[in-house]
Design an enzyme around this catalytic site. Structure first.
Site, mmCIF file in Angstrom:
data_model
loop_
_atom_site.group_PDB
_atom_site.id
_atom_site.type_symbol
_atom_site.label_atom_id
_atom_site.label_comp_id
_atom_site.label_asym_id
_atom_site.label_seq_id
_atom_site.Cartn_x
_atom_site.Cartn_y
_atom_site.Cartn_z
ATOM 1 N N GLY A 14 0.772 -1.236 0.000
ATOM 2 C CA GLY A 14 0.000 0.000 0.000
ATOM 3 C C GLY A 14 0.804 1.287 0.000
ATOM 4 O O GLY A 14 0.339 2.323 0.467
ATOM 5 N N LYS A 85 -6.354 -8.438 -8.264
ATOM 6 C CA LYS A 85 -7.508 -9.192 -8.750
ATOM 7 C C LYS A 85 -8.104 -8.452 -9.953
ATOM 8 O O LYS A 85 -8.030 -7.228 -10.039
ATOM 9 C CB LYS A 85 -8.578 -9.262 -7.629
ATOM 10 C CG LYS A 85 -8.889 -10.707 -7.200
ATOM 11 C CD LYS A 85 -9.849 -10.757 -6.054
ATOM 12 C CE LYS A 85 -11.184 -11.329 -6.435
ATOM 13 N NZ LYS A 85 -11.180 -12.683 -6.928
ATOM 14 N N ILE A 87 -10.997 -6.876 -12.189
ATOM 15 C CA ILE A 87 -12.297 -6.253 -11.930
ATOM 16 C C ILE A 87 -13.286 -6.874 -12.919
ATOM 17 O O ILE A 87 -12.965 -7.040 -14.092
ATOM 18 C CB ILE A 87 -12.214 -4.726 -12.141
ATOM 19 C CG1 ILE A 87 -11.208 -4.109 -11.165
ATOM 20 C CG2 ILE A 87 -13.580 -4.064 -12.017
ATOM 21 C CD1 ILE A 87 -11.644 -4.132 -9.707
ATOM 22 N N ASN A 101 -5.865 2.600 -12.714
ATOM 23 C CA ASN A 101 -4.871 1.618 -12.267
ATOM 24 C C ASN A 101 -3.468 2.178 -12.466
ATOM 25 O O ASN A 101 -3.218 2.987 -13.363
ATOM 26 C CB ASN A 101 -5.020 0.311 -13.082
ATOM 27 C CG ASN A 101 -4.052 -0.779 -12.613
ATOM 28 O OD1 ASN A 101 -3.927 -1.019 -11.419
ATOM 29 N ND2 ASN A 101 -3.344 -1.390 -13.555
ATOM 30 N N HIS A 103 0.464 0.881 -13.122
ATOM 31 C CA HIS A 103 1.207 -0.315 -13.528
ATOM 32 C C HIS A 103 2.689 0.049 -13.587
ATOM 33 O O HIS A 103 3.042 1.125 -14.111
ATOM 34 C CB HIS A 103 0.710 -0.811 -14.895
ATOM 35 C CG HIS A 103 1.396 -2.057 -15.351
ATOM 36 N ND1 HIS A 103 1.075 -3.312 -14.859
ATOM 37 C CD2 HIS A 103 2.426 -2.240 -16.227
ATOM 38 C CE1 HIS A 103 1.877 -4.203 -15.421
ATOM 39 N NE2 HIS A 103 2.694 -3.589 -16.253
#
Ligand code: GRF
Length: 200
Positions: A14, A85, A87, A101, A103
């Site tokens: 995180g 995970k 979506i 997102n 990456h």
């Protein structure tokens, strides 16, 4: 109209979430939920320390549970910050251009199924690329293929290891993710097909 209501989904440490807590939470947006598919994700601890609702979402009818949470919290923007995970296509459809997102490569390099975390940097080092970096993009039905919002490059030195490259890229991730979420909250982002414009 209050602050943009943000949900952040995490699977690991995180540090990207922490960057949003530090730079976005309470100023440009309000993080109203942190959710993880892993009960021991340290990101959940970071949320609790910041007084943000933290939930584990797992098991069958996972997608329905997640979507019910997003609706209950009246979430405007979902940020996947180290979230491993996929979506569901239904959720992607209902939150079109409202799921972002981060990456750890310059998409389309080293992206897609199976390309996540340290593996991305192993592939980059093995290939011998001279630049790598990070990408912020909207989430569509596939893995890492949505319209690109922002990218920033880092140099890859001949003696870089996957770990040393990961550290350089993670630093960039923290910067461009917060900038992209800030621009989203300030309504500076417009999407035209695959082309994302960010107003100055
Ligand atoms: C980051 O490199 C992110 O790009 C990738 O997983 C890592 C998560 O890091 N998806 P953190 O959990 O934000 O520290």
């Amino acid at each position: 109209m209050g602050l943009v209501r943000i949900a952040v989904l995490v699977s690991g440490g995180g540090s990207n979430l922490q960057s949003l807590i530090d730079k976005i939470h309470g100023t440009y947006g309000e993080i109203v939920l942190v959710a993880s598919n892993r009960k021991n994700a340290y990101g959940l601890e970071r949320a609790k320390k910041a007084g943000i609702a933290a939930q584990v979402v797992s098991g069958e009818d996972y997608d329905e549970k997640l979507e019910a949470l997003l609706r209950e919290k009246e979430v405007d923007l979902v940020v996947l910050a180290g979230y491993l995970k996929k979506i569901s296509p239904e959720l992607v459809g209902r939150y079109k251009n409202k799921i972002i997102n981060i990456h750890p490569s310059l998409i389309p390099s080293f992206s897609g199924e199976g390309c996540y975390g340290l593996k991305v940097h192993e592939m980059a080092v093995e290939y011998g690329v001279k630049i790598s970096g990070a990408t912020v993009h909207f989430v569509d039905e596939n893995m890492d293929t949505g319209a690109i919002i922002a990218q920033r490059a880092v140099e890859v030195d001949w003696n870089d290891t996957p770990e040393s490259l990961q550290a350089k890229v993670l630093k960039i991730e923290h910067e461009i993710l917060a900038e992209a979420v800030k621009n989203y909250c300030l309504e500076k982002i417009t999407v035209n097909g695959r082309i994302v414009a960010v107003k100055e």
